[in-house]
Design an enzyme around this catalytic site. Structure first.
Site, PDB file in Angstrom:
ATOM      1  CE  LYS A 160     -22.257   5.150 -18.115  1.00  0.00           C
ATOM      2  NZ  LYS A 160     -22.873   4.181 -17.389  1.00  0.00           N
ATOM      3  CG  ASP A 215     -21.427  -1.945 -21.819  1.00  0.00           C
ATOM      4  OD1 ASP A 215     -21.741  -1.479 -21.010  1.00  0.00           O
ATOM      5  OD2 ASP A 215     -21.559  -3.422 -21.734  1.00  0.00           O
ATOM      6  CG  HIS A 233     -14.183   3.900 -10.575  1.00  0.00           C
ATOM      7  ND1 HIS A 233     -15.634   3.878 -10.375  1.00  0.00           N
ATOM      8  CD2 HIS A 233     -13.596   3.698  -9.311  1.00  0.00           C
ATOM      9  CE1 HIS A 233     -15.814   4.079  -8.946  1.00  0.00           C
ATOM     10  NE2 HIS A 233     -14.400   3.935  -8.530  1.00  0.00           N
ATOM     11  CG  ASP A 265     -17.411   0.559 -11.676  1.00  0.00           C
ATOM     12  OD1 ASP A 265     -17.900  -0.370 -11.729  1.00  0.00           O
ATOM     13  OD2 ASP A 265     -17.692   2.039 -11.572  1.00  0.00           O
ATOM     14  CD  GLU A 293     -17.786   6.659 -11.561  1.00  0.00           C
ATOM     15  OE1 GLU A 293     -17.829   5.915 -12.479  1.00  0.00           O
ATOM     16  OE2 GLU A 293     -18.155   6.453 -10.287  1.00  0.00           O
ATOM     17  CG  HIS A 333     -18.041   6.454 -16.946  1.00  0.00           C
ATOM     18  ND1 HIS A 333     -18.424   6.743 -15.774  1.00  0.00           N
ATOM     19  CD2 HIS A 333     -18.569   5.205 -17.029  1.00  0.00           C
ATOM     20  CE1 HIS A 333     -19.071   5.752 -14.874  1.00  0.00           C
ATOM     21  NE2 HIS A 333     -19.010   5.018 -16.106  1.00  0.00           N
ATOM     22  CG  ASP A 358     -15.558   4.005 -15.152  1.00  0.00           C
ATOM     23  OD1 ASP A 358     -15.270   3.565 -16.131  1.00  0.00           O
ATOM     24  OD2 ASP A 358     -16.326   3.323 -14.224  1.00  0.00           O
ATOM     25  CG  ASP A 418     -19.614  -0.742 -16.154  1.00  0.00           C
ATOM     26  OD1 ASP A 418     -18.571  -0.196 -15.673  1.00  0.00           O
ATOM     27  OD2 ASP A 418     -20.977  -0.520 -16.234  1.00  0.00           O
ATOM     28  CD1 TRP A 472     -21.487   7.990 -12.389  1.00  0.00           C
ATOM     29  CD2 TRP A 472     -23.113   6.654 -11.492  1.00  0.00           C
ATOM     30  NE1 TRP A 472     -22.355   7.882 -13.298  1.00  0.00           N
ATOM     31  CE2 TRP A 472     -23.346   6.991 -12.842  1.00  0.00           C
ATOM     32  CE3 TRP A 472     -24.024   5.726 -11.135  1.00  0.00           C
ATOM     33  CZ2 TRP A 472     -24.392   6.416 -13.608  1.00  0.00           C
ATOM     34  CZ3 TRP A 472     -25.126   5.150 -11.733  1.00  0.00           C
ATOM     35  CH2 TRP A 472     -25.205   5.584 -13.186  1.00  0.00           C
TER      36      TRP A 472
END
Length: 409
Positions: free
Chosen positions: A229, A296, A288, A328, A227, A264, A261, A298, A186
């Site tokens: 985003k 956001d 992930h 993640d 990966e 993402h 992810d 995570d 990433w």
């Protein structure tokens, strides 16, 4: 154990009436290795330079007490977190978690397997596998926001060399542990504001990836993933490594897979809805699993609808061997050991829930056009005694079930 067994036998009988074998469901779950990320424990600081400031759109917010102040404390905490997660697991490392006895500073484009021998010994002791991640951020050569797609040839070459080093480390993990390592790439590359030339950085990224993946590695030892985003801090308007870019890249290459992810994407997108499109072409996928809150990505994984839908899709597509599930997230506002365990246990719970659903019965209703029966059964399953099966699963693996967090918080 008495009450857990008694409760389990009752749940087993209830599920059996639907044609679901709870013992078999737990056995299938035992065949899945969940990749637990190492960076929740210390807010992704690592051992390269623990005083370094995160950059590249990476940030951990909060000041919860208990953050490890030494490598020894870190190892103690990650070991404790892993002990709270039942079943098979791997540990996903970032390149900044290197060990460098006698080497002093080690440039990231000079990393070698020897700098991670400590982790191989740790994994053998724990009987777990290892995954790997190059660290393309929090570094002077990433300060302008570009790495593998940089127009500066010296900087681009440095990060290509880093990627090559990391693949060799992943191969080393796979050989030593006899478990395939997934090395996930990433990058933070992108522009904060209006972007005119969107093509040139992507052409440079394509070239960089081709150079990194030039050497063929036996997928028995290492599989590479890329990966995407949607956007990040400092790349709100343009991200070089977008989902569309990487989807096309892996479709044209045989030696890497897509990584998605769950945080993402646009808030209205669901990764669970994307999986079958890749599986229809027999592609492998790295997930992930995180939890987005607005923009956001995570937050600690919860047992929410999307996490359950993701695991259901994997199980229903019979793809437990083609979809590699990792975690993640990093949250510095809560206890870090507990956060790691909460997210991992919820991912495992979601898998178990999917394995306890009577797929054949639901598919039969659907193919017959009996959509009322399909909806009714889905809704009834929500009140089935899944928790009793989870308790037994934890008991089987000698992992505390009730109030496991009281000794931590």
């Amino acid at each position: 154990m008495g009450s857990i067994l008694q409760n389990y036998e009752a749940a087993k009988s209830v599920y059996a009436e639907l044609g679901v074998d709870t013992d078999k469901a737990m056995e299938r779950l035992d065949g899945v290795s969940l990749s637990v990320h190492c960076w929740q424990i210390d807010d992704l600081k690592g051992f390269e330079n623990p005083d370094a400031v995160l950059s590249g759109g990476i940030a951990a917010f909060g000041g919860a007490p208990g953050k490890p102040e030494s490598r020894e404390q870190y190892i103690e905490q990650i070991d404790r977190a892993l002990g709270l997660i039942p079943g098979r697991k791997k540990l996903a490392l970032h390149a900044v978690y290197l060990d460098r006895p006698g080497d002093g500073d080690v440039p990231r484009n000079s990393l070698e397997p020897k700098h991670f021998k400590f982790w191989v010994d740790f994994a053998k002791y724990r009987n777990i596998g290892l995954d790997f991640n190059p660290t393309y951020f929090s570094h002077p050569k990433a300060e302008d926001g570009f790495t593998l797609s940089s127009a500066n040839e010296e900087i681009r070459k440095f990060w290509v060399e880093h990627g090559i080093c990391c693949r060799e480390i992943g191969e080393y993990f796979g050989k030593e542990l006899e478990q395939t390592c997934i090395t996930n790439h990433w990058i933070p590359d992108g522009y904060k504001d209006y972007t005119v030339d969107k093509l040139s950085p992507r052409l440079r990224l394509k070239q960089s990836l081709d150079e990194i993946f030039a050497r063929s590695i036996d997928p028995k030892y290492n599989i590479d993933s890329v990966e995407s985003k949607l956007f990040g801090l400092g790349s709100e308007s343009y991200v070089t490594g977008s989902h569309e870019f990487y989807s096309n890249y892996v479709a044209c290459r045989k030696n890497c897979i897509i990584c998605m992810d769950t945080g993402h994407f646009h808030p209205t997108e669901e990764v669970s809805a994307k999986l079958s499109s890749y599986l229809a072409f027999n592609q492998e996928i790295l997930l992930h699993v995180s939890r987005p809150v607005r923009w956001d990505s995570d937050h600690v994984v919860m047992l929410d609808d999307e996490t359950k839908a993701i695991m259901r899709e994997i199980v229903y597509c019979n793809a437990l061997d083609r979809v590699h599930v990792g975690l993640d997230f990093f949250d510095a506002s809560i206890n870090r050991i507990a956060a790691t365990a909460i997210g991992a246990r919820n991912a495992k719970k979601a898998m178990l829930l999917a394995l306890l659903e009577p797929r054949e019965k639901l598919v039969k209703y659907e193919h017959e056009g009996n959509f009322t029966g399909r909806l009714a059964l889905f809704e009834e399953l929500k009140s089935y005694p899944f928790g009793f099966v989870w308790d037994m699963y934890c008991e089987k693996h000698s992992v505390k079930t009730y109030n496991w967090f009281e000794d931590i918080i």
